[in-house]
Structure formats: C-alpha cells, structure tokens
Design an enzyme around this catalytic site. Sequence first.
Site, short mmCIF file in Angstrom:
data_model
loop_
_atom_site.label_atom_id
_atom_site.label_comp_id
_atom_site.label_asym_id
_atom_site.label_seq_id
_atom_site.Cartn_x
_atom_site.Cartn_y
_atom_site.Cartn_z
N GLU A 140 -1.60 2.70 6.62
CA GLU A 140 -2.50 3.86 6.61
C GLU A 140 -3.81 3.51 5.91
O GLU A 140 -3.79 2.89 4.84
CB GLU A 140 -1.78 4.98 5.83
CG GLU A 140 -2.47 6.30 5.77
CD GLU A 140 -1.69 7.31 4.92
OE1 GLU A 140 -1.06 6.91 3.92
OE2 GLU A 140 -1.70 8.50 5.27
N HIS A 153 -6.77 3.66 3.48
CA HIS A 153 -6.83 4.18 2.10
C HIS A 153 -8.24 4.06 1.54
O HIS A 153 -8.42 3.72 0.37
CB HIS A 153 -5.86 3.41 1.21
CG HIS A 153 -4.46 4.00 1.19
ND1 HIS A 153 -3.58 3.84 2.23
CD2 HIS A 153 -3.81 4.76 0.27
CE1 HIS A 153 -2.45 4.47 1.95
NE2 HIS A 153 -2.56 5.04 0.77
N ASP A 212 0.89 2.20 0.35
CA ASP A 212 2.07 3.04 0.10
C ASP A 212 3.35 2.21 0.04
O ASP A 212 4.21 2.43 -0.83
CB ASP A 212 2.22 4.13 1.17
CG ASP A 212 1.09 5.16 1.11
OD1 ASP A 212 0.24 5.06 0.21
OD2 ASP A 212 1.09 6.06 1.97
N HIS A 263 4.96 7.46 0.66
CA HIS A 263 4.00 8.06 1.62
C HIS A 263 4.35 9.54 1.77
O HIS A 263 5.45 9.89 2.19
CB HIS A 263 4.10 7.31 2.95
CG HIS A 263 3.30 7.89 4.08
ND1 HIS A 263 1.93 8.04 4.03
CD2 HIS A 263 3.68 8.34 5.30
CE1 HIS A 263 1.51 8.56 5.18
NE2 HIS A 263 2.55 8.75 5.97
N GLU A 312 3.86 12.05 3.69
CA GLU A 312 4.31 12.72 4.91
C GLU A 312 5.74 12.35 5.31
O GLU A 312 6.32 12.97 6.21
CB GLU A 312 3.36 12.38 6.07
CG GLU A 312 1.98 13.00 5.95
CD GLU A 312 1.01 12.16 5.12
OE1 GLU A 312 1.45 11.37 4.26
OE2 GLU A 312 -0.21 12.31 5.32
N HIS A 367 -4.91 10.59 -2.33
CA HIS A 367 -4.87 9.57 -1.28
C HIS A 367 -6.10 8.68 -1.44
O HIS A 367 -7.21 9.13 -1.19
CB HIS A 367 -4.84 10.22 0.10
CG HIS A 367 -4.84 9.22 1.21
ND1 HIS A 367 -3.71 8.51 1.57
CD2 HIS A 367 -5.84 8.76 2.01
CE1 HIS A 367 -4.02 7.68 2.54
NE2 HIS A 367 -5.29 7.81 2.82
N GLU A 384 -3.09 5.84 -6.98
CA GLU A 384 -2.85 4.62 -6.19
C GLU A 384 -3.76 3.49 -6.63
O GLU A 384 -3.34 2.33 -6.68
CB GLU A 384 -3.04 4.92 -4.70
CG GLU A 384 -1.96 5.85 -4.16
CD GLU A 384 -2.10 6.13 -2.68
OE1 GLU A 384 -1.07 6.17 -1.99
OE2 GLU A 384 -3.24 6.33 -2.20
#
Length: 274
Positions: free
Chosen positions: A38, A40, A49, A124, A126, A181, A186
């Site tokens: 994904e 970032h 992630d 992650h 989702e 995010h 992170e």
Amino acid sequence: MQTPPTGEVKLAHLDAHTFADWISSGTPTVLVPVGALEQHGPHLPMGTDAILAERIAREVAASTGALVAPPITYGYRSQQKSGGGDHLVGTTSLDAATLIGITRNLVRGLLDQGVRHVVLVNGHYENYQFLYEGVDLAIRDLGLEAEDERCVLLLSYWDYVSEQTLDAVYQGSFPGWDVEHGGVLETALMLHLEPELVRMDRAVDHEPAQLPRFDRLPVVPGRTPATGCLSAPRGADAAKGRLLFEQVTRDLAEDLTAELGRRPASSLAAERVG
Ligand code: ZN
Ligand code: MN
C-alpha cells in the site's frame, strides 16, 4: 537432526522434522504477521504494514518461545478514510473473499498439524474483520469448541499502544488510528527498525485529512491528500519508535503469556543442544 540456531524465530527457517519435534514438545504458538502492499506517502515504503507487523511478531516470539510464520504481505482493499484508497498507485490489494480464504487456509493448516495457538498480528487497518471471518471459518472447519486447547488470537498492534506512550509520542495531537497512515506511528517505528527504508527528506507536513463521516463509492479521489499520507509524520523520530516498539512488544508478550501460557524461549535451543 538439524539443530535450530539459538533464538531462531522464523518458522520458514526450520526443517520440517525440527518443526514436528517442536510441535510435539510443548504448547506451540505460531504468530502470523499480516500487512498490505500500500502506498504510504513519499517517505515510507509500500510494504510498511507487513514490515512492522513482522518485526513486532519476531520480537514477541523471541521473548515467548513462539515461531513466526511468513507474513501475509497483501491486504484487503485500502479505504479512503484509513489508507488513502484503493485507487492510488502503489496500492495492490486483495478482495475480501481472497483474504478470508488465505486466512482460513493458513489457520486451519497450522492448527491441523498440531500447532496449539495461532496469533494473527495485524498491521493494516482494513484487514481486521476479514481476518476474523477467516479464523471463524477455520474454527468451524475443524469443529473446535471453547474447551479445546487449540485457539486463535487476533489483534492489531496499535491497540497495544498505552495511554502513557500515546501522550509521550503525540503530546496531545493524536489524530486517531484510522488516519495514522504514513503518519507519526508508522514513521517513528520504521525509523527505529528500518531506518534505511525511510526518506525523511521527502516527508510531507500537513494537517490530518478531513474526510466525511460516510464512505462514498466510487471514491472521489480529490478527498485523499495528494501526498497519500492521511496525517503528517511531524515529530516522528527513532526514539519515539523505540518507545512504541518496546512498550507494544512487552505488553503483547505479557498478554500472550497470560492467555496462552509460557514456553521459555530458551527451551527450544536447550533441548536440542542437550
Ligand atoms: Zn500503514
Ligand atoms: Mn495500511
């Protein structure tokens, strides 16, 4: 038979005979990190992630005597309000049925071989409900009842960040986990664990994304900040990452030990050497 090196936590590095011995010699627990591929933002790698989930799982495994399975490195569709959206270049996702199927197969396969406990360590946002569904189906496949010693735990690692750590890291400006995010959490963790993969010279600075309370489909792309970050990594540094990592892995290891029982990390190596 091959002797696993002291401290080996990667399941994929063991031979099958050593793995079989390990399964039959205690209360074997396998951690499965789950992430995503994904975007970032411009400063973090697309594998963030999965990288973070695996590093957390490895640290916890080392202190509890568990093993870490190869991570699931793809995740459920990135959503606009938690990952920027699935329309963004760099994000390659699975649909729900696929993630449920992968989870169901891995969990069933590990438990069926005699692994006592499987722990899904999610990184992650989702993914969570689809991991839950995959676990639920695997449990039904095997006919496990509440009194069975075999069980599965499921968690997202940020749920282990304590109030105290939150205050120390965000100093009152915590934007919420959904928009974390490409932000402080992170970035700080990556600066501590994988600094060579972070480009702080490319880090952006803007206010957290303001997104509607509803989801709209098809997604309106312009609602996602052009940077791909839903909040900025402002103030992230390796020291905060270390604080986060150490507190989260310590509390998670404590939780697993309390819930599943302890098998000292040293026993695997000690048995082989002796
Ligand atoms: Zn992420
Ligand atoms: Mn994500």
